[in-house]
Each structure stands twice: as structure tokens, then as C-alpha cells.
Design a protein around this motif. Structure first.
Motif, short mmCIF file in Angstrom:
data_model
loop_
_atom_site.label_atom_id
_atom_site.label_comp_id
_atom_site.label_asym_id
_atom_site.label_seq_id
_atom_site.Cartn_x
_atom_site.Cartn_y
_atom_site.Cartn_z
N HIS A 1 1.88 -5.73 1.10
CA HIS A 1 2.14 -6.74 2.12
C HIS A 1 0.90 -7.60 2.34
O HIS A 1 -0.22 -7.08 2.40
CB HIS A 1 2.56 -6.07 3.44
CG HIS A 1 3.27 -7.01 4.37
ND1 HIS A 1 2.60 -7.94 5.13
CD2 HIS A 1 4.60 -7.16 4.65
CE1 HIS A 1 3.47 -8.63 5.85
NE2 HIS A 1 4.69 -8.18 5.58
N PRO A 2 1.04 -8.92 2.47
CA PRO A 2 -0.14 -9.79 2.55
C PRO A 2 -0.92 -9.70 3.86
O PRO A 2 -2.10 -10.06 3.88
CB PRO A 2 0.46 -11.20 2.36
CG PRO A 2 1.88 -11.08 2.76
CD PRO A 2 2.30 -9.69 2.38
N LEU A 3 -0.32 -9.23 4.94
CA LEU A 3 -0.99 -9.27 6.24
C LEU A 3 -2.28 -8.45 6.29
O LEU A 3 -3.30 -8.92 6.82
CB LEU A 3 -0.03 -8.83 7.36
CG LEU A 3 1.01 -9.87 7.78
CD1 LEU A 3 1.88 -9.34 8.91
CD2 LEU A 3 0.35 -11.18 8.18
N PRO A 4 -2.31 -7.20 5.77
CA PRO A 4 -3.58 -6.47 5.79
C PRO A 4 -4.69 -7.19 5.01
O PRO A 4 -5.85 -7.19 5.42
CB PRO A 4 -3.23 -5.12 5.15
CG PRO A 4 -1.77 -4.96 5.37
CD PRO A 4 -1.22 -6.35 5.26
N TYR A 5 -4.31 -7.80 3.88
CA TYR A 5 -5.29 -8.54 3.10
C TYR A 5 -5.76 -9.78 3.87
O TYR A 5 -6.94 -10.15 3.81
CB TYR A 5 -4.70 -8.95 1.75
CG TYR A 5 -4.38 -7.79 0.85
CD1 TYR A 5 -5.37 -7.24 0.02
CD2 TYR A 5 -3.11 -7.23 0.81
CE1 TYR A 5 -5.09 -6.17 -0.81
CE2 TYR A 5 -2.82 -6.16 -0.01
CZ TYR A 5 -3.81 -5.63 -0.82
OH TYR A 5 -3.54 -4.56 -1.63
N LEU A 6 -4.84 -10.42 4.57
CA LEU A 6 -5.20 -11.58 5.38
C LEU A 6 -6.19 -11.20 6.48
O LEU A 6 -7.17 -11.92 6.73
CB LEU A 6 -3.94 -12.20 5.99
CG LEU A 6 -4.15 -13.38 6.94
CD1 LEU A 6 -4.80 -14.55 6.20
CD2 LEU A 6 -2.82 -13.81 7.57
N PHE A 7 -5.95 -10.06 7.12
CA PHE A 7 -6.81 -9.60 8.21
C PHE A 7 -8.24 -9.37 7.72
O PHE A 7 -9.20 -9.94 8.26
CB PHE A 7 -6.24 -8.31 8.82
CG PHE A 7 -7.13 -7.67 9.85
CD1 PHE A 7 -7.26 -8.22 11.11
CD2 PHE A 7 -7.85 -6.52 9.54
CE1 PHE A 7 -8.09 -7.64 12.06
CE2 PHE A 7 -8.67 -5.92 10.48
CZ PHE A 7 -8.79 -6.49 11.74
N ILE B 1 2.14 -15.08 -4.01
CA ILE B 1 1.21 -15.78 -3.13
C ILE B 1 0.72 -17.06 -3.79
O ILE B 1 0.63 -18.12 -3.16
CB ILE B 1 0.03 -14.86 -2.76
CG1 ILE B 1 0.52 -13.67 -1.94
CG2 ILE B 1 -1.03 -15.64 -1.98
CD1 ILE B 1 -0.55 -12.63 -1.66
N CYS C 1 -9.98 -12.63 6.44
CA CYS C 1 -10.53 -13.49 7.49
C CYS C 1 -11.86 -12.94 8.00
O CYS C 1 -12.80 -13.70 8.27
CB CYS C 1 -9.53 -13.62 8.63
SG CYS C 1 -8.07 -14.62 8.24
#
Length: 452
Positions: A220-226, A312, A229
Motif C-alpha cells: 500500500h502506498p500510504l506507509p511509503y508516503l508517510f 504509481i 515525507c
């Protein structure tokens, strides 16, 4: 005849399937190049119009993010160059990773020709610039003519249609990607200042967290996004340019699938049968639970069978090509040619160094390095290419635009007197390189091996 028919039916679809991502990439970049041109023209007109002061106000408009004790406040131009461009470099990192894993950079033999060409196309322009600026304060801009703008270069190639073989488009794309790798290294090593090692260490800790996510199979991309950032913020404060964080983050994105071909096809056939059994002739069938369940299963398996990196990359292309890059051009390409804006000296060493580097240096570097690679036996000469194709490709590689302007913003402070000359020379050289490259490739004879 029978064997030829088998090849026609079996091999061509496989080739088309392999090249489909490349076709989509070229199509998006070509369209994005047109949008970039429009944004550049708007910026130039705006900066030199009676409303030019609004242009400066737009670039320097303060934007603040955060609350309480943590507040990050920067002018809009820095949010664009440090923030939005990090997303651009993230996309570049995804493309680099894909090319290394399954593309033109997958093996040394396959990648040697574009690698040699790209290195020559970076080193010689830098030397040409240094020739005009050595011993002067403007010598710091040596990295400006090294860059190649893939959007514009492929945009020009697209206008030639079938006049150029696919192998030339693949070659130029690979050269531009290797060029991007070089630009990233140059930015990280030579255009970063006031480096704080402990903050870099903190950023690398977040990078390691992203690697662990990859190893644990998180898709899932959200952990990588967190964590991405957080890494960007750390690099922003460390002295190493924040866009480098975008490239590092891209290297952690999973590139493998969870379902192999067989594990995907068998359940998919069953899901399609469930969908067919639950359907009827009416268009409105969303109330059918069997069909909804089948669609949900299909969607789940498609996601598991497609690599996160590819998903992505595909989704980001539109945002970068039609959003981030036009905004970057709008904020950075507005050159005030009036005396109030600092004036313009086309014979300034900066102007001569950048223009000569992009036009002359790129051609000499790419053509000579390619010749050395082929003559030495390190690389093979593509059968569908003739020497004129390399000249045309080298000229198109002289379209520096986006990356050259970006490096200009890093080489000198915004108040530097060299900025106007640098940006004007980049724009002028990019226009000349595009026109000359188009003319050369349009008149270039095709190889007998090329079947259109």
C-alpha cells in the motif's frame, strides 16, 4: 508460409505488449512537452508585461504549512523547486528503477551504448562551459548544460512519426534517463551546501524504514508516503537538496507482483464466469451480489498481479506532465529582459558557455562517445540506425530546459546577475537544438534494415 503466420500471430502481440509501457510513456511526455511550451510562453509574456510585478509577487508569495511549534514557511518558488520537484524526481527514480530491472539498462551490453553516449553528453558540455567561464564567479554553473529534457526531446521525435525508427526513440529515452542519473549525482554532490550529517542520518533512518516496508511485503502506498515525507523534510533541513529524497524513496517502491501468470489467470477465468452467470441483458446490474462479488475479486487480483512501482509511475505521469512541470515552468521561465530586470548580455561567458555546451558540447560528446563504444566492441550498433540518427539524437539531447533551469536555481542565488543570461541561453539553445534535430532527422536516410 505457415511458420511466418505463427510468428505474425504469436510474436507481434508479445512485442507490442512489451513496448506498450514505452508507447504510453512517449505519448504522455509528448503531450506534456506541449503544455510546458504554453506555460513557458505565458511566463515570458507575464514577466515582461505591465503586470510583471504580479509575476514576482506570485513567485515570492509566502506559503506556510504546520501548526503549533512546527511551522514551515517558504516563498512559493521554493515550495515549487524543493517540494513539487521532489515529486518529479520521485517519478524519475521510478523510471530509473524500471529501466534497470526490465528496460534498456537491464544489462551492461544492452545499456552500454546509451550509457557511453550520456556520459559523453554530460562531460563535454561541462568542459565547454568551463572553457568560457574558468576563473570567473560564474564557473559554478558548469552543471547547467549537462542536462537533457526528455519531455521536449521525445516531443520533437513524436512529430517525425515513422520517419524515425523505434530503436532511436528507445536510445534517446535511455540516454535521457542515464543523464537524469548524472544530474541527480551532480545535484547531491556539488549543489548541496551546509550539510548536517546528523540530519542526513535521520533522513537515512526513514529511508531504511521504507526498505524494511518493502522487505515485509507492504504494497500500500500510504506507509511509503508517510516515511517518504519525513525523509524529504529531513533532507530539506540537512543541506542535501530535498529532491534527492524523491529518488531514494522511489528505489524502495516494490517492483514485483504477488501473483504469477498462472496464479492470476486461473482465478480470473473463474471470476469472469461468475460475472457472466450473474449478469443479464440489462445495463443496470449493480444490484446483483454475484456480479459485485466477481468485480471485487477481479479488482483485488488485478492489484495483486500489477507491481506497485508500475501503478504509481503510471498514475504520477499525468500529475507531473500536466501539473507539476507546467507550474515549474511558469514559476522559473519568466525572464525579465528589461534593464530593470537586470538586462541581457548574449555574449556573456555564461550565455556562451550554456549555449555552446548544449548545442556543440552535446553533439560532440554523444556522437564521439557512441563512436568509441561501437568501434571498441563494447556496444553494438543498432541495425535500424545510421550515423545521421546519432547526430539528430545528440541535437535533441541539447534541449536542456527543465533540468537545466532547475540546476540554474541551485547554482546561484535568485538575486545573482547570471540568472537572466543562464535562463535565456537555456531557452535559446533548446529552441535551436529542437529545430536542428528535427531537420536532421527529417532528412536523414533510413537504414535498409528499417521496415517502418
Amino acid at each position: 508460409m505457415g511458420q511466418a503466420q505463427v510468428v505474425s500471430k504469436d510474436s507481434e502481440p508479445k512485442i507490442d505488449k512489451m513496448l506498450q509501457p514505452f508507447y504510453e510513456f512517449v505519448k504522455i511526455e509528448s503531450s506534456g512537452g506541449l503544455v510546458l511550451i504554453i506555460a513557458t510562453v505565458i511566463a515570458l509574456i507575464w514577466a515582461n508585461s505591465p503586470w510583471g510585478h504580479y509575476y514576482e509577487a506570485f513567485k515570492n508569495m509566502p506559503l506556510t504549512v504546520g501548526a503549533g511549534g512546527f511551522i514551515l514557511s517558504k516563498p512559493a518558488i521554493l515550495w515549487i523547486n524543493d517540494g513539487l520537484m521532489a515529486v518529479f524526481f520521485f517519478l524519475v527514480g521510478l523510471e530509473i528503477k524500471r529501466e534497470i530491472l526490465v528496460g534498456e539498462l537491464n544489462s551492461f551490453r544492452q545499456a552500454s551504448l546509451p550509457i557511453f553516449a550520456a556520459v559523453g553528453g554530460m562531460v563535454v558540455p561541462a568542459l565547454v562551459y568551463a572553457f568560457f567561464n574558468i576563473g570567473t564567479p560564474s564557473v559554478d554553473g558548469w552543471g547547467i548544460p549537462m542536462a537533457t529534457d526528455i519531455a521536449f526531446s521525445l516531443g520533437v521525435l513524436s512529430m517525425l512519426g515513422d520517419r524515425v525508427p523505434l530503436s532511436l526513440k528507445v536510445f534517446l529515452t535511455a540516454v535521457a534517463i542515464v543523464d537524469d542519473i548524472g544530474a541527480i549525482l551532480v545535484i547531491a554532490i556539488f549543489y548541496s551546501s551546509g550539510i548536517s550529517l546528523w540530519i542526513i542520518g535521520l533522513g537515512m533512518l526513514f529511508f531504511i524504514c521504507m526498505i524494511i516496508l518493502n522487505k515485509l511485503g507492504v504494497r500500500h502506498p500510504l506507509p511509503y508516503l508517510f516515511f517518504g515525507c519525513l525523509m524529504w523534510l529531513a533532507f530539506l533541513k540537512s543541506g542535501v537538496h530535498a529532491t534527492v529524497a524523491g529518488v531514494l524513496a522511489a528505489m524502495t517502491i516494490p517492483a514485483s507482483t504477488r501473483l504469477c501468470c498462472t496464479d492470476f489467470l486461473i482465478p480470473m477465468r473463474n471470476h469472469l464466469m461468475d460475472y457472466e452467470m450473474g449478469g443479464d441483458k440489462n445495463r443496470v446490474t449493480l444490484s446483483n451480489k454475484q456480479m459485485l462479488s466477481a468485480l471485487g475479486n477481479i479488482n483485488r487480483d488485478v492489484l495483486m498481479a500489477s507491481p506497485p512501482l508500475k501503478r504509481i509511475e503510471h498514475n504520477l505521469h499525468y500529475w507531473v506532465a500536466f501539473g507539476i512541470m507546467p507550474i515549474f515552468a511558469l514559476a522559473n521561465a519568466g525572464i525579465n529582459f528589461s534593464a530593470e530586470g537586470g538586462g541581457l548580455d548574449v555574449f556573456h561567458p555564461v550565455s556562451l558557455g550554456i549555449f555552446s555546451g548544449l548545442i556543440v558540447g552535446k553533439v560532440i560528446g554523444i556522437c564521439f562517445a557512441s563512436w568509441v563504444a561501437v568501434k571498441s566492441g563494447i556496444a553494438d550498433m543498432p541495425k535500424t540506425l545510421v550515423p545521421g540518427h546519432f547526430l539528430g539524437a545528440a541535437l535533441l539531447a541539447g534541449i536542456g530546459f527543465t533540468m537545466s533551469i532547475f540546476i540554474t536555481t541551485l547554482a546561484w542565488d535568485a538575486s545573482s546577475p547570471f540568472i537572466v543570461e543562464a535562463k535565456f541561453s537555456i531557452l535559446a539553445a533548446s529552441v535551436v537544438a529542437g529545430i536542428l534535430g528535427f531537420i536532421v532527422l527529417r532528412s536523414c536516410p533510413l537504414s535498409p534494415e528499417y521496415d517502418g
